[in-house]
Write a protein that holds these residues in place. Structure first.
Motif, mmCIF file in Angstrom:
data_model
loop_
_atom_site.group_PDB
_atom_site.id
_atom_site.type_symbol
_atom_site.label_atom_id
_atom_site.label_comp_id
_atom_site.label_asym_id
_atom_site.label_seq_id
_atom_site.Cartn_x
_atom_site.Cartn_y
_atom_site.Cartn_z
ATOM 1 N N ASP A 102 0.825 -1.203 0.000
ATOM 2 C CA ASP A 102 0.000 0.000 0.000
ATOM 3 C C ASP A 102 0.864 1.260 0.000
ATOM 4 O OD1 ASP A 102 -2.230 -1.621 0.118
ATOM 5 O OD2 ASP A 102 -2.421 -1.462 2.297
ATOM 6 N N ASP A 103 2.030 1.202 0.640
ATOM 7 C CA ASP A 103 2.888 2.369 0.785
ATOM 8 C C ASP A 103 4.203 2.266 0.020
ATOM 9 O OD1 ASP A 103 1.062 3.524 2.632
ATOM 10 O OD2 ASP A 103 1.887 2.243 4.207
ATOM 11 N N PHE A 104 4.577 1.075 -0.387
ATOM 12 C CA PHE A 104 5.874 0.846 -1.021
ATOM 13 C C PHE A 104 5.721 -0.006 -2.279
ATOM 14 C CE2 PHE A 104 6.832 1.600 3.417
ATOM 15 C CZ PHE A 104 7.953 2.410 3.363
ATOM 16 N N ASP A 105 6.663 0.159 -3.194
ATOM 17 C CA ASP A 105 6.791 -0.751 -4.330
ATOM 18 C C ASP A 105 7.817 -1.797 -3.914
ATOM 19 O OD1 ASP A 105 5.029 0.666 -6.006
ATOM 20 O OD2 ASP A 105 6.630 2.045 -6.592
ATOM 21 N N ILE A 106 7.431 -3.056 -3.944
ATOM 22 C CA ILE A 106 8.301 -4.145 -3.507
ATOM 23 C C ILE A 106 8.592 -5.017 -4.725
ATOM 24 C CG2 ILE A 106 8.554 -6.081 -1.925
ATOM 25 C CD1 ILE A 106 6.249 -4.606 -0.270
ATOM 26 N N THR A 110 13.137 -8.557 -10.162
ATOM 27 C CA THR A 110 14.190 -8.001 -11.012
ATOM 28 C C THR A 110 15.526 -8.690 -10.796
ATOM 29 O OG1 THR A 110 13.083 -5.876 -11.039
ATOM 30 C CG2 THR A 110 15.387 -5.882 -11.636
ATOM 31 N N THR A 111 15.929 -8.838 -9.553
ATOM 32 C CA THR A 111 17.215 -9.456 -9.226
ATOM 33 C C THR A 111 16.945 -10.701 -8.399
ATOM 34 O OG1 THR A 111 18.185 -7.256 -9.141
ATOM 35 C CG2 THR A 111 19.469 -9.041 -8.189
ATOM 36 N N THR A 112 17.461 -11.831 -8.813
ATOM 37 C CA THR A 112 17.260 -13.080 -8.087
ATOM 38 C C THR A 112 17.899 -12.997 -6.711
ATOM 39 O OG1 THR A 112 17.288 -14.276 -10.175
ATOM 40 C CG2 THR A 112 17.607 -15.570 -8.178
ATOM 41 N N GLY A 113 17.121 -13.369 -5.701
ATOM 42 C CA GLY A 113 17.640 -13.369 -4.343
ATOM 43 C C GLY A 113 17.728 -11.995 -3.719
ATOM 44 N N ALA A 114 17.030 -11.022 -4.277
ATOM 45 C CA ALA A 114 17.059 -9.668 -3.719
ATOM 46 C C ALA A 114 15.661 -9.077 -3.740
ATOM 47 C CB ALA A 114 18.009 -8.778 -4.504
ATOM 48 N N ALA A 115 15.413 -8.212 -2.772
ATOM 49 C CA ALA A 115 14.172 -7.450 -2.722
ATOM 50 C C ALA A 115 14.547 -5.979 -2.764
ATOM 51 C CB ALA A 115 13.396 -7.760 -1.447
ATOM 52 N N ILE A 116 13.898 -5.236 -3.658
ATOM 53 C CA ILE A 116 14.139 -3.802 -3.781
ATOM 54 C C ILE A 116 12.856 -3.097 -3.372
ATOM 55 C CG2 ILE A 116 14.755 -1.921 -5.332
ATOM 56 C CD1 ILE A 116 16.171 -4.119 -7.055
ATOM 57 N N SER A 118 10.965 0.477 -2.583
ATOM 58 C CA SER A 118 11.016 1.923 -2.792
ATOM 59 C C SER A 118 9.658 2.527 -2.438
ATOM 60 C CB SER A 118 11.382 2.246 -4.243
ATOM 61 O OG SER A 118 10.443 1.685 -5.131
ATOM 62 N N PRO A 119 9.652 3.776 -1.947
ATOM 63 C CA PRO A 119 8.378 4.389 -1.574
ATOM 64 C C PRO A 119 7.502 4.673 -2.784
ATOM 65 C CG PRO A 119 10.237 5.850 -1.041
ATOM 66 C CD PRO A 119 10.786 4.634 -1.683
ATOM 67 N N ASP A 120 6.198 4.611 -2.597
ATOM 68 C CA ASP A 120 5.270 4.979 -3.658
ATOM 69 C C ASP A 120 5.487 6.440 -4.032
ATOM 70 O OD1 ASP A 120 4.000 2.592 -4.049
ATOM 71 O OD2 ASP A 120 2.280 3.046 -2.786
ATOM 72 N N GLY A 121 5.367 6.739 -5.304
ATOM 73 C CA GLY A 121 5.450 8.111 -5.766
ATOM 74 C C GLY A 121 6.835 8.580 -6.151
ATOM 75 N N VAL A 122 7.846 7.754 -5.990
ATOM 76 C CA VAL A 122 9.203 8.160 -6.356
ATOM 77 C C VAL A 122 9.355 8.029 -7.871
ATOM 78 C CG1 VAL A 122 10.309 5.904 -6.058
ATOM 79 C CG2 VAL A 122 11.622 7.953 -5.687
ATOM 80 N N SER A 123 10.026 9.001 -8.498
ATOM 81 C CA SER A 123 10.133 8.985 -9.960
ATOM 82 C C SER A 123 11.152 7.970 -10.479
ATOM 83 C CB SER A 123 10.486 10.384 -10.477
ATOM 84 O OG SER A 123 11.726 10.805 -9.955
ATOM 85 N N ASP A 124 12.248 7.745 -9.753
ATOM 86 C CA ASP A 124 13.267 6.788 -10.176
ATOM 87 C C ASP A 124 13.633 5.909 -8.989
ATOM 88 O OD1 ASP A 124 15.338 5.364 -11.262
ATOM 89 O OD2 ASP A 124 16.566 7.095 -11.782
ATOM 90 N N ALA A 125 13.097 4.692 -8.980
ATOM 91 C CA ALA A 125 13.293 3.786 -7.843
ATOM 92 C C ALA A 125 14.748 3.367 -7.665
ATOM 93 C CB ALA A 125 12.415 2.551 -8.001
ATOM 94 N N SER A 126 15.570 3.492 -8.697
ATOM 95 C CA SER A 126 16.973 3.104 -8.555
ATOM 96 C C SER A 126 17.762 4.109 -7.722
ATOM 97 C CB SER A 126 17.630 2.948 -9.932
ATOM 98 O OG SER A 126 17.735 4.212 -10.566
ATOM 99 N N VAL A 130 15.585 0.648 -0.692
ATOM 100 C CA VAL A 130 16.283 -0.242 0.238
ATOM 101 C C VAL A 130 16.428 -1.562 -0.500
ATOM 102 C CG1 VAL A 130 16.105 -1.540 2.394
ATOM 103 C CG2 VAL A 130 15.364 0.836 2.318
ATOM 104 N N THR A 131 17.646 -2.099 -0.501
ATOM 105 C CA THR A 131 17.905 -3.369 -1.163
ATOM 106 C C THR A 131 18.282 -4.404 -0.116
ATOM 107 O OG1 THR A 131 18.694 -2.218 -3.125
ATOM 108 C CG2 THR A 131 19.261 -4.543 -2.934
ATOM 109 N N TYR A 132 17.576 -5.521 -0.144
ATOM 110 C CA TYR A 132 17.868 -6.658 0.735
ATOM 111 C C TYR A 132 18.315 -7.798 -0.154
ATOM 112 C CZ TYR A 132 17.162 -10.608 3.906
ATOM 113 O OH TYR A 132 17.347 -11.731 4.670
ATOM 114 N N ALA A 133 19.574 -8.192 -0.019
ATOM 115 C CA ALA A 133 20.085 -9.334 -0.774
ATOM 116 C C ALA A 133 20.224 -10.498 0.197
ATOM 117 C CB ALA A 133 21.423 -9.000 -1.414
ATOM 118 N N GLN A 134 19.435 -11.520 -0.033
ATOM 119 C CA GLN A 134 19.467 -12.670 0.874
ATOM 120 C C GLN A 134 20.845 -13.313 0.858
ATOM 121 O OE1 GLN A 134 16.289 -14.951 -0.874
ATOM 122 N NE2 GLN A 134 17.687 -16.365 -1.874
#
Length: 153
Positions: A102-106, A110-116, A118-126, A130-134
């Motif tokens: 509801d509040d974030f793009d999860i 895109t990347t295997t073994g990672a979760a990216i 980013s907040p909703d409404g941001v123009s460039d998520a890169s 926050v990046t979590y690499a397992q």
């Protein structure tokens, strides 16, 4: 008898308008772009949540004492764990951290073994995420958790 003045003079009114104009000219730029600051602050909170969730679920996994366990239950949700390290899988870290779509793009595709995240409404998520690499599937490895707040517009 003297006649009493019944209001403000034109000079007084003009001076008040000039003073208010000067104050507005100095104050307005401070309030122009609060959206980017709000998204950056929201992302800082998500970063802390991901780090805490990773540590808490790992501690729960260790406390269970079953090194082959591939899931734990945290706040009523099943969290998929990496059995070799005991840390959450990338696909489960958002639910472990209490971060909702509801509040974030999860993005976990895109990347295997990672979760990216980013907040909703941001123009460039890169540039705002926050990046979590397992952790790798080897024993005694830890996840990599990083934050990028270069441009949260």
């Amino acid at each position: 008898m003297k006649k009493q003045q019944a209001g403000f003079t034109m000079i007084e009114l003009i001076m008040v308008i000039v003073i208010l104009g000067i104050l507005a000219a100095f104050a307005l730029p401070r309030f122009v772009d609060l959206g980017a600051d709000a998204r950056a602050a929201t992302l800082q909170g998500a970063f802390g949540s991901v780090k805490s969730a990773s540590a808490l679920t790992h501690a729960t996994w260790l406390a269970k004492g079953d090194s082959t366990s591939t899931s734990i239950t945290a706040e009523g949700q099943s969290i998929t764990m990496i059995a070799t390290s005991g840390y959450p899988a990338a696909a489960s870290i958002a639910s472990a951290a209490g971060i909702s779509a509801d509040d974030f793009d999860i993005d976990t595709a895109t990347t295997t073994g990672a979760a990216i995240i980013s907040p909703d409404g941001v123009s460039d998520a890169s540039k705002c995420n926050v990046t979590y690499a397992q952790p790798a599937a080897t024993a005694n490895t830890v996840p990599t958790i990083a934050i990028t707040v270069d441009d949260c517009n």
